[in-house]
Design an enzyme around this catalytic site. Structure first.
Site, mmCIF file in Angstrom:
data_model
loop_
_atom_site.group_PDB
_atom_site.id
_atom_site.type_symbol
_atom_site.label_atom_id
_atom_site.label_comp_id
_atom_site.label_asym_id
_atom_site.label_seq_id
_atom_site.Cartn_x
_atom_site.Cartn_y
_atom_site.Cartn_z
ATOM 1 N N LEU A 46 9.378 6.811 4.070
ATOM 2 C CA LEU A 46 8.066 6.328 3.649
ATOM 3 C C LEU A 46 7.032 6.468 4.752
ATOM 4 C CD1 LEU A 46 9.245 3.001 1.968
ATOM 5 C CD2 LEU A 46 8.506 5.073 0.785
ATOM 6 N N GLY A 47 7.460 6.357 5.986
ATOM 7 C CA GLY A 47 6.547 6.430 7.123
ATOM 8 C C GLY A 47 7.329 6.632 8.390
ATOM 9 N N GLU A 48 6.631 7.026 9.447
ATOM 10 C CA GLU A 48 7.306 7.268 10.712
ATOM 11 C C GLU A 48 6.331 7.095 11.869
ATOM 12 O OE1 GLU A 48 7.854 11.708 11.492
ATOM 13 O OE2 GLU A 48 7.754 11.625 9.310
ATOM 14 N N GLY A 49 6.881 6.901 13.053
ATOM 15 C CA GLY A 49 6.027 6.728 14.210
ATOM 16 C C GLY A 49 6.821 6.408 15.451
ATOM 17 N N GLY A 53 10.002 4.259 14.936
ATOM 18 C CA GLY A 53 11.090 4.928 14.238
ATOM 19 C C GLY A 53 10.620 5.331 12.861
ATOM 20 N N VAL A 107 10.604 4.552 8.469
ATOM 21 C CA VAL A 107 10.699 3.555 7.406
ATOM 22 C C VAL A 107 11.251 4.254 6.168
ATOM 23 C CG1 VAL A 107 9.470 1.855 6.016
ATOM 24 C CG2 VAL A 107 8.726 2.324 8.359
ATOM 25 N N ASP A 136 -3.436 -6.311 16.425
ATOM 26 C CA ASP A 136 -3.396 -4.902 16.028
ATOM 27 C C ASP A 136 -3.869 -4.743 14.587
ATOM 28 O OD1 ASP A 136 -3.062 -2.254 16.682
ATOM 29 O OD2 ASP A 136 -0.936 -2.196 16.186
#
Length: 406
Positions: free
Chosen positions: A74-77, A80, A82, A203
């Protein structure tokens, strides 16, 4: 999608920027092992025991996400990746895809101490703080070298996607939906700043605002959150972290963190909502790359304000509504923090803004605007149809961009 663990951070002095990719985000390199005011746990064991969260076995989450398959990402960064997964609603055991409760599983990269600190901070706060405008943390996994977090799944993804992704999956949010999301996010921040929580989020940005199926906004990613000042102190002194373009100027200059630092970040996000532009965009011409610097001269002018509004929502709002929203942005972005409103005042201002559309004054003003500016189309309320497509275009609690000063 390929291996999500290849994402790396590149530094741009004095702050750190992340890789520019579909879901890539950035993280900082320092955080205090802070804790919530609710029970003030300090050690890792105390935090985990006091969290009231489900402790998952690694194999359970491996099964729930179909072995962390790339097509489940679903997502990354920097933190790590998701992954989308499924668990039984009652037993929380792994379920077959498409059955039970949908979850988002964030898996920590096996690199460095910083990620573990932020993983623990997330459990510390979301394990104790409950509010309709905070994303729900279901549980965690701490097994050998594995560190994972399990969240409720947010089917409409992040506000960032809806504002900035040019995709058939993410139709532009209408004016009314943008104001609804802004209000929900403001309520989340107001709760964090309340005496019950006393937390500074640190944030606040569009990628950390997630949207459920009814367009309710929920704050995610508490890896950088800090306890508010205690013992009569006016601020918390800490290393500067957050995201370039959102951090308050006094925090950037001194490292003095207050709830008003979050208010400034909210002002930046509200400006992004109004303009459809990113807080920092290096692809724009010189003079337009920093959104706050570029837009501020337009915000207080009835003649100029519409020049900076997102053209995709033209005709959906009245001039009065836009001016009220712009005035709120100006107050939140005040250079001196003492002149900024608190988040309860921001919530009230946004509630009044939403109430405007129920009054006849707004309707008559809209008609008047059409007569004075024939180039504007008829005022109407748009409904934004956003599709959720096989998990690839949705999002979940995701790893934040966390630049470091110095």
């Amino acid at each position: 999608m390929g291996s999500c663990f290849s994402v790396r951070i590149k530094a741009e002095s004095p702050l750190h920027f992340g890789v520019s990719s579909r879901y890539a985000t950035k993280r900082g390199k320092d955080i205090s092992n802070s804790s919530s005011k609710i029970s003030s746990p300090r050690t890792e064991g105390e935090i985990l025991l006091s969290s009231n969260l489900k402790s998952f076995a690694f194999n359970e989450l491996k099964t729930a996400t179909r072995n962390f398959r790339p097509d489940s990402v679903l997502g990354e960064g920097g933190f790590g990746c998701v992954f989308k997964g499924w668990i039984d609603e009652n037993t929380f055991t792994a379920a077959k895809p498409g059955t039970g409760m949908v979850i988002a599983v964030k898996r920590l990269n096996q690199e460095g101490l910083q990620g573990h600190k932020e993983w623990l901070a997330e459990i510390n706060y979301l394990g104790q703080l409950y509010h309709p405008n905070l994303v729900k943390l279901v549980g965690y996994c701490l097994e050998d070298e594995h560190r994972l977090l399990v969240y409720e799944f947010m089917p409409r993804g992040s506000l960032e996607n809806h504002l900035f992704r040019r995709s058939s999956y993410f139709q532009p949010l209408s004016w009314n939906l943008r104001m609804k999301v802004a209000l929900g996010a403001a309520k989340g921040l107001a709760y964090l700043h309340s005496p019950e929580a006393k937390v500074i989020y640190r944030d606040f940005k569009t990628s950390n605002i997630l949207i459920d199926s009814n367009y309710n906004a929920k704050l995610s990613d508490f890896g950088l959150a800090k306890d508010g000042p205690i013992d009569g102190k006016s601020h918390v002194s800490t290393r500067v972290m957050g995201t370039f373009g959102y951090a308050a100027p006094e925090y950037m200059a001194t490292g003095h963190l207050t709830a008003k630092s979050d208010v400034y970040s909210f002002g930046v996000v509200l400006l992004e909502i109004l303009t459809g532009r990113r807080a920092v965009d290096k692809n724009r011409p010189p003079g337009e790359q920093n959104l706050v610097e570029w837009a501020k001269p337009y915000l207080s002018s009835k003649r100029k304000i519409l020049q900076v509004m997102d053209p995709r929502i033209e005709g959906q709002h009245s001039l009065g509504g836009v001016l009220r929203a712009a005035t709120l942005v100006i107050k939140c972005l005040a250079k001196e923090s003492k002149f900024r409103p608190n988040m309860n005042e921001v919530v009230r201002a946004l509630e009044q803004l939403q109430d405007m559309k129920e009054t006849g004054n707004t309707k008559s003003e809209a008609i008047q605007n059409n007569h004075s500016n024939p180039s504007n189309g008829p005022k109407h309320q748009s409904t934004s149809a956003v599709e959720t497509c096989n998990g690839k275009v949705t999002s979940s609690p995701r790893q934040s961009a966390s630049p470091v000063h110095g």
